[in-house]
Design a protein around this motif. Structure first.
Motif, PDB file in Angstrom:
ATOM      1  N   SER A   1       0.816  -1.222   0.000  1.00  0.00           N
ATOM      2  CA  SER A   1       0.000   0.000   0.000  1.00  0.00           C
ATOM      3  C   SER A   1       0.847   1.267   0.000  1.00  0.00           C
ATOM      4  O   SER A   1       0.514   2.256  -0.668  1.00  0.00           O
TER       5      SER A   1
ATOM      6  N   GLY B   1      -0.486 -10.408  -1.602  1.00  0.00           N
ATOM      7  CA  GLY B   1      -0.262  -9.654  -0.380  1.00  0.00           C
ATOM      8  C   GLY B   1       1.176  -9.168  -0.254  1.00  0.00           C
ATOM      9  O   GLY B   1       2.023  -9.500  -1.077  1.00  0.00           O
ATOM     10  N   GLU B   2       1.471  -8.380   0.790  1.00  0.00           N
ATOM     11  CA  GLU B   2       0.444  -7.838   1.636  1.00  0.00           C
ATOM     12  C   GLU B   2      -0.069  -6.543   1.020  1.00  0.00           C
ATOM     13  O   GLU B   2       0.709  -5.691   0.629  1.00  0.00           O
TER      14      GLU B   2
ATOM     15  N   GLY C   1      -3.472  -3.447   0.856  1.00  0.00           N
ATOM     16  CA  GLY C   1      -4.431  -2.768   1.713  1.00  0.00           C
ATOM     17  C   GLY C   1      -4.193  -1.282   1.762  1.00  0.00           C
ATOM     18  O   GLY C   1      -3.949  -0.640   0.741  1.00  0.00           O
TER      19      GLY C   1
ATOM     20  N   TYR D   1      -5.445  -1.311  -4.337  1.00  0.00           N
ATOM     21  CA  TYR D   1      -5.984  -2.359  -3.476  1.00  0.00           C
ATOM     22  C   TYR D   1      -7.112  -3.079  -4.215  1.00  0.00           C
ATOM     23  O   TYR D   1      -7.139  -4.316  -4.296  1.00  0.00           O
TER      24      TYR D   1
ATOM     25  N   ILE E   1      -3.995  -9.012   3.974  1.00  0.00           N
ATOM     26  CA  ILE E   1      -4.213  -7.575   4.110  1.00  0.00           C
ATOM     27  C   ILE E   1      -3.302  -6.975   5.171  1.00  0.00           C
ATOM     28  O   ILE E   1      -3.199  -7.488   6.296  1.00  0.00           O
TER      29      ILE E   1
ATOM     30  N   THR F   1      -3.166  -3.955   7.544  1.00  0.00           N
ATOM     31  CA  THR F   1      -4.030  -2.905   8.095  1.00  0.00           C
ATOM     32  C   THR F   1      -3.178  -1.723   8.530  1.00  0.00           C
ATOM     33  O   THR F   1      -2.038  -1.892   8.975  1.00  0.00           O
TER      34      THR F   1
ATOM     35  N   THR G   1      -9.190  -0.901   9.106  1.00  0.00           N
ATOM     36  CA  THR G   1      -9.440  -2.342   9.078  1.00  0.00           C
ATOM     37  C   THR G   1     -10.847  -2.632   8.585  1.00  0.00           C
ATOM     38  O   THR G   1     -11.058  -3.499   7.724  1.00  0.00           O
TER      39      THR G   1
ATOM     40  N   SER H   1     -11.052  -1.948   4.910  1.00  0.00           N
ATOM     41  CA  SER H   1     -10.407  -3.016   4.149  1.00  0.00           C
ATOM     42  C   SER H   1     -11.360  -4.180   3.934  1.00  0.00           C
ATOM     43  O   SER H   1     -11.441  -4.740   2.823  1.00  0.00           O
TER      44      SER H   1
ATOM     45  N   CYS I   1     -13.401  -5.617   0.433  1.00  0.00           N
ATOM     46  CA  CYS I   1     -13.355  -7.027   0.027  1.00  0.00           C
ATOM     47  C   CYS I   1     -14.757  -7.548  -0.272  1.00  0.00           C
ATOM     48  O   CYS I   1     -14.990  -8.196  -1.311  1.00  0.00           O
TER      49      CYS I   1
ATOM     50  N   VAL J   1      -9.594 -14.370   3.115  1.00  0.00           N
ATOM     51  CA  VAL J   1      -8.863 -13.141   3.432  1.00  0.00           C
ATOM     52  C   VAL J   1      -8.264 -13.205   4.828  1.00  0.00           C
ATOM     53  O   VAL J   1      -8.980 -13.436   5.814  1.00  0.00           O
TER      54      VAL J   1
ATOM     55  N   VAL K   1      -6.652 -10.941   7.518  1.00  0.00           N
ATOM     56  CA  VAL K   1      -6.501  -9.545   7.930  1.00  0.00           C
ATOM     57  C   VAL K   1      -5.409  -9.483   8.984  1.00  0.00           C
ATOM     58  O   VAL K   1      -5.566 -10.024  10.085  1.00  0.00           O
TER      59      VAL K   1
END
Length: 313
Positions: free
Chosen positions: A81, A110-111, A113, A125, A141, A143, A152, A155, A159, A169, A171
């Protein structure tokens, strides 16, 4: 109680940032498999070739380096991200990702988000969630550290908006503020055990006592910051001391990670239950984990074996 004869998976650890000695100590502590998510490197990458080489190392050199100490290495591939905010570069990375997501040992996207929750982060994302749907892979993800609860929830809502099954997923970086929301929505709740920040192992033990073990896993996320690649086995030992059953510890320190990422079809228990041979005479691209004068170890690194000669003292 101790963790002798227990096996552990660390489902989020940045071994690119760690020394080879860490692999040796991790295997001695019972870690049999790890998952290394793609992340940023402390300073911005400036060329797409840097991403290509980095992703190549995750599916190449790091898998080899781990195998030299009897650890199975897997990874998730994605655009972090933080780096999504360089849109010109991000566009090029998006073209690169499909070249790597089908590689052996890749267990998810990943990761990905949010970091600062910018419009660019949101755009990339969402694009990567669509990629995960296309290749039917789990999503890992990240966060945000700031405004964590809102980030969070956002996110997870994105999804669901994109039709991603919450059961696909993971998180990550949950804490006491976010865990209920994550579990109530049916997502996997991962917790990062960091020294003096994020989630300490004593706090983690209390969370397991309160919420149980369903869809909960722990990791070290050990990177180039102050972190501990043995966080998973150390937290397991503490949980046993605090009266949490060995089976519950096994769930949050091993089985749940295997179940969640096993949905990729790229990681299965038989990968390490069969006797794993270590051959430190082997090389990768003409490179060895050994340096001049060091004696290579050739032998069995299966669970319960004597690893004395492999461990750096």
């Amino acid at each position: 109680m101790n963790t002798n004869n227990m096996m552990f998976i660390d489902p989020h650890i940045h071994m690119t940032s760690r020394t080879t000695d860490d692999y040796a100590r991790m295997r001695q502590a019972g870690i049999v498999a790890i998952i290394e998510p793609a992340f940023w490197l402390g300073q911005p990458r400036t060329e797409v070739g840097s991403f290509k080489d980095y992703y190549s190392s995750l599916v190449g050199w790091e898998r080899f380096r781990a195998s030299q100490f009897g650890i199975r290495h897997y990874c998730t591939i994605g655009l972090n991200s933080k780096e999504a905010n360089n849109e010109e570069l991000a566009e090029q990375v998006m073209e690169l990702l499909p070249l790597f997501v089908y590689k052996e040992g890749v267990v998810g996207i990943g990761e990905i988000g949010y970091d600062d929750q910018t419009a660019a982060e949101d755009k990339y994302y969402r694009l990567q969630l669509e990629l995960a749907k296309e290749v039917n892979m789990p999503v890992q993800i990240h966060t945000p550290h700031r405004d964590k609860k809102a980030g969070t929830i956002r996110s997870m809502e994105v999804c669901i908006e994109h039709g991603i099954d919450p059961g696909m997923v993971i998180v990550d970086h949950n804490n006491e503020e976010t865990v209920k929301d994550t579990l109530d929505r049916g997502f996997w709740a991962a917790f990062t055990i960091y020294p003096n920040s994020k989630m300490g192992n004593e706090r983690m033990a209390e969370i397991v006592k309160q919420y149980g073990t369903e869809r909960i896993m722990i990791n070290s996320a050990a990177d180039w910051g102050i972190s501990d690649p043995l966080s998973v086995p150390k937290t397991a030992a503490l949980m046993l001391q605090r009266g949490i059953s060995q089976e519950d510890v096994r769930m949050v320190c091993y089985q749940n990670a295997l179940t969640a990422f096993g949905q990729s079809g790229q990681i299965k228990e038989s990968d390490w239950l069969e006797p794993m041979k270590v051959d430190q005479t082997a090389k990768f691209s003409d490179n060895s984990v050994l340096r001049g004068g060091q004696t290579p170890v050739v032998g069995d690194a299966s669970t319960g074996s004597d690893l004395t000669d492999i461990i750096v003292k």
